[in-house]
Design an enzyme around this catalytic site. Structure first.
Site, PDB file in Angstrom:
ATOM      1  N   GLY A 176      37.933  33.775  40.867  1.00  0.00           N
ATOM      2  CA  GLY A 176      36.903  34.787  41.109  1.00  0.00           C
ATOM      3  C   GLY A 176      35.759  34.259  41.945  1.00  0.00           C
ATOM      4  O   GLY A 176      34.595  34.601  41.719  1.00  0.00           O
ATOM      5  N   ASP A 226      45.593  36.682  42.097  1.00  0.00           N
ATOM      6  CA  ASP A 226      45.349  37.596  40.992  1.00  0.00           C
ATOM      7  C   ASP A 226      45.673  36.819  39.721  1.00  0.00           C
ATOM      8  O   ASP A 226      46.830  36.463  39.484  1.00  0.00           O
ATOM      9  CB  ASP A 226      46.241  38.834  41.125  1.00  0.00           C
ATOM     10  CG  ASP A 226      45.978  39.878  40.047  1.00  0.00           C
ATOM     11  OD1 ASP A 226      45.409  39.535  38.989  1.00  0.00           O
ATOM     12  OD2 ASP A 226      46.355  41.047  40.259  1.00  0.00           O
ATOM     13  N   LYS A 255      35.971  38.285  25.508  1.00  0.00           N
ATOM     14  CA  LYS A 255      35.086  37.176  25.885  1.00  0.00           C
ATOM     15  C   LYS A 255      35.048  36.112  24.788  1.00  0.00           C
ATOM     16  O   LYS A 255      35.027  34.908  25.085  1.00  0.00           O
ATOM     17  CB  LYS A 255      33.671  37.693  26.172  1.00  0.00           C
ATOM     18  CG  LYS A 255      33.556  38.633  27.366  1.00  0.00           C
ATOM     19  CD  LYS A 255      34.096  38.009  28.655  1.00  0.00           C
ATOM     20  CE  LYS A 255      33.223  36.903  29.198  1.00  0.00           C
ATOM     21  NZ  LYS A 255      33.694  36.432  30.532  1.00  0.00           N
ATOM     22  N   TYR A 295      35.599  44.581  24.925  1.00  0.00           N
ATOM     23  CA  TYR A 295      35.066  43.563  25.839  1.00  0.00           C
ATOM     24  C   TYR A 295      34.645  42.319  25.070  1.00  0.00           C
ATOM     25  O   TYR A 295      34.970  41.190  25.454  1.00  0.00           O
ATOM     26  CB  TYR A 295      33.880  44.134  26.606  1.00  0.00           C
ATOM     27  CG  TYR A 295      33.151  43.104  27.464  1.00  0.00           C
ATOM     28  CD1 TYR A 295      33.768  42.537  28.570  1.00  0.00           C
ATOM     29  CD2 TYR A 295      31.849  42.703  27.149  1.00  0.00           C
ATOM     30  CE1 TYR A 295      33.112  41.595  29.349  1.00  0.00           C
ATOM     31  CE2 TYR A 295      31.184  41.768  27.929  1.00  0.00           C
ATOM     32  CZ  TYR A 295      31.820  41.214  29.021  1.00  0.00           C
ATOM     33  OH  TYR A 295      31.163  40.278  29.790  1.00  0.00           O
ATOM     34  N   SER A 355      34.973  34.602  45.198  1.00  0.00           N
ATOM     35  CA  SER A 355      34.621  35.239  46.470  1.00  0.00           C
ATOM     36  C   SER A 355      33.223  35.834  46.474  1.00  0.00           C
ATOM     37  O   SER A 355      32.711  36.225  47.526  1.00  0.00           O
ATOM     38  CB  SER A 355      35.644  36.322  46.828  1.00  0.00           C
ATOM     39  OG  SER A 355      35.694  37.317  45.822  1.00  0.00           O
ATOM     40  N   ARG A 356      32.588  35.923  45.307  1.00  0.00           N
ATOM     41  CA  ARG A 356      31.220  36.476  45.250  1.00  0.00           C
ATOM     42  C   ARG A 356      30.572  36.104  43.919  1.00  0.00           C
ATOM     43  O   ARG A 356      31.208  35.507  43.053  1.00  0.00           O
ATOM     44  CB  ARG A 356      31.231  37.997  45.440  1.00  0.00           C
ATOM     45  CG  ARG A 356      32.088  38.760  44.450  1.00  0.00           C
ATOM     46  CD  ARG A 356      32.027  40.265  44.708  1.00  0.00           C
ATOM     47  NE  ARG A 356      32.611  40.595  46.002  1.00  0.00           N
ATOM     48  CZ  ARG A 356      33.870  41.030  46.178  1.00  0.00           C
ATOM     49  NH1 ARG A 356      34.654  41.203  45.127  1.00  0.00           N
ATOM     50  NH2 ARG A 356      34.339  41.305  47.372  1.00  0.00           N
ATOM     51  N   GLY A 357      29.306  36.445  43.780  1.00  0.00           N
ATOM     52  CA  GLY A 357      28.625  36.288  42.500  1.00  0.00           C
ATOM     53  C   GLY A 357      28.535  34.864  41.997  1.00  0.00           C
ATOM     54  O   GLY A 357      28.278  33.925  42.755  1.00  0.00           O
ATOM     55  N   ILE A 358      28.741  34.694  40.709  1.00  0.00           N
ATOM     56  CA  ILE A 358      28.604  33.383  40.078  1.00  0.00           C
ATOM     57  C   ILE A 358      29.648  32.406  40.609  1.00  0.00           C
ATOM     58  O   ILE A 358      29.356  31.233  40.837  1.00  0.00           O
ATOM     59  CB  ILE A 358      28.700  33.511  38.548  1.00  0.00           C
ATOM     60  CG1 ILE A 358      27.503  34.314  38.006  1.00  0.00           C
ATOM     61  CG2 ILE A 358      28.751  32.142  37.887  1.00  0.00           C
ATOM     62  CD1 ILE A 358      27.600  34.662  36.531  1.00  0.00           C
ATOM     63  N   GLY A 359      30.867  32.876  40.820  1.00  0.00           N
ATOM     64  CA  GLY A 359      31.909  31.997  41.337  1.00  0.00           C
ATOM     65  C   GLY A 359      31.547  31.426  42.698  1.00  0.00           C
ATOM     66  O   GLY A 359      31.735  30.225  42.956  1.00  0.00           O
TER      67      GLY A 359
END
Length: 276
Positions: free
Chosen positions: A13, A70, A168, A164, A15-19
């Protein structure tokens, strides 16, 4: 603390954000970074692809390998991890960052959405860690880091979004189990969670919209905390679920204003889920 220069970090993951933020933090330390995500082509609403992050990683001083992945596809996970291991000559760190969220109760949550959260959250930690294990065993600094919270069994964290929450928490329970299972291999396994809301696309489009993001911090705080964990020797820290601000305070950081997403906002920061 260990040196990240030349170490290989596989981030899901990314490609953006925290990753993406973790990828750039590792790159600035001279790491090889595997950017593994589904985002191969530009999205009409969401910025960033594996290729744009790869360019940023190279510009920041690291070596990059963008891979389409994926995390629900077990065969693809193994193939991509092995490809990355062969490309860089090993894998030292795995960051299970990919995530899915839908804040709905059991009554109205579609089963296919529950399946998605289970597969991208809990199952992906299992599948990715299992696939990376042979490579991590060969490293002298093997580490698995998952982005999941300390387990808090207060009923309020289950009342409105139990599905959810359970996915987690399952990530953290796997972390605890793997820490003991792989301790003799010298592989550290930990979990990291933000103290406050982090301004990401998930918040903007799935949780509360752009206004809510003003009450959050940037992904940089999670990246700095993740880097601090990944640089620790395996025998120094394993089996822990830590909070970003608490960990950074241990390293001597006391001023967190720079992490604020909107410095002009007078609204209070919002605590993240699962933290009292």
């Amino acid at each position: 603390m260990s040196d990240m220069n030349g170490k290989t970090v596989f981030i899901t993951g990314a490609s953006r954000g925290i990753g993406r933020a973790i990828a750039l933090a590792c790159a600035r330390e001279g790491a090889n970074v595997v950017i593994a995500a589904k985002s191969d082509q530009p999205h009409p609403k969401l910025p960033g692809t594996i290729h744009s992050v790869a360019e940023e990683v190279e510009a920041a001083g690291g070596r990059a390998l963008p891979l389409v992945l994926d995390v629900r596809d077990e065969a693809a996970v193994k193939a991509r991890i092995d490809e990355a291991g062969r490309y860089f000559g090993g894998i030292d760190k795995l960051v299970n960052n990919a995530g899915a969220i839908r804040l709905q109760g059991v009554e109205k949550l579609p089963a296919k959405r529950y399946d998605l959260m289970h597969q991208v959250n809990a199952r992906a930690v299992f599948v990715c860690s299992q696939a990376a294990l042979p490579w991590l065993r060969e490293s002298d600094e093997g580490h698995i880091l998952s982005l999941s919270p300390p387990i808090n069994l207060a009923p309020k964290w289950f009342a409105q979004h139990g599905a959810y929450t359970t996915t987690k928490y399952a990530m953290t329970m796997l972390t605890m189990g793997m820490a003991e299972e792989f301790r003799s291999d010298g592989i550290a396994v930990n979990a990291l969670w933000p103290k406050t809301l982090i301004a990401t696309a998930a918040i903007e489009f799935e949780v509360g919209g752009p206004e809510l993001m003003k009450q959050g911090r940037t992904p940089a705080i999670m990246a700095d905390a993740a880097l601090a964990i990944l640089k620790r020797p395996a025998d120094m820290m394993s089996g822990q679920a830590v909070v970003d601000e608490d960990l950074l305070r241990e390293t001597g950081i006391t001023d967190f204003d720079a992490y604020r997403y909107d410095a002009s906002s007078d609204k209070p920061l919002l605590p993240d889920f699962f933290l009292d």
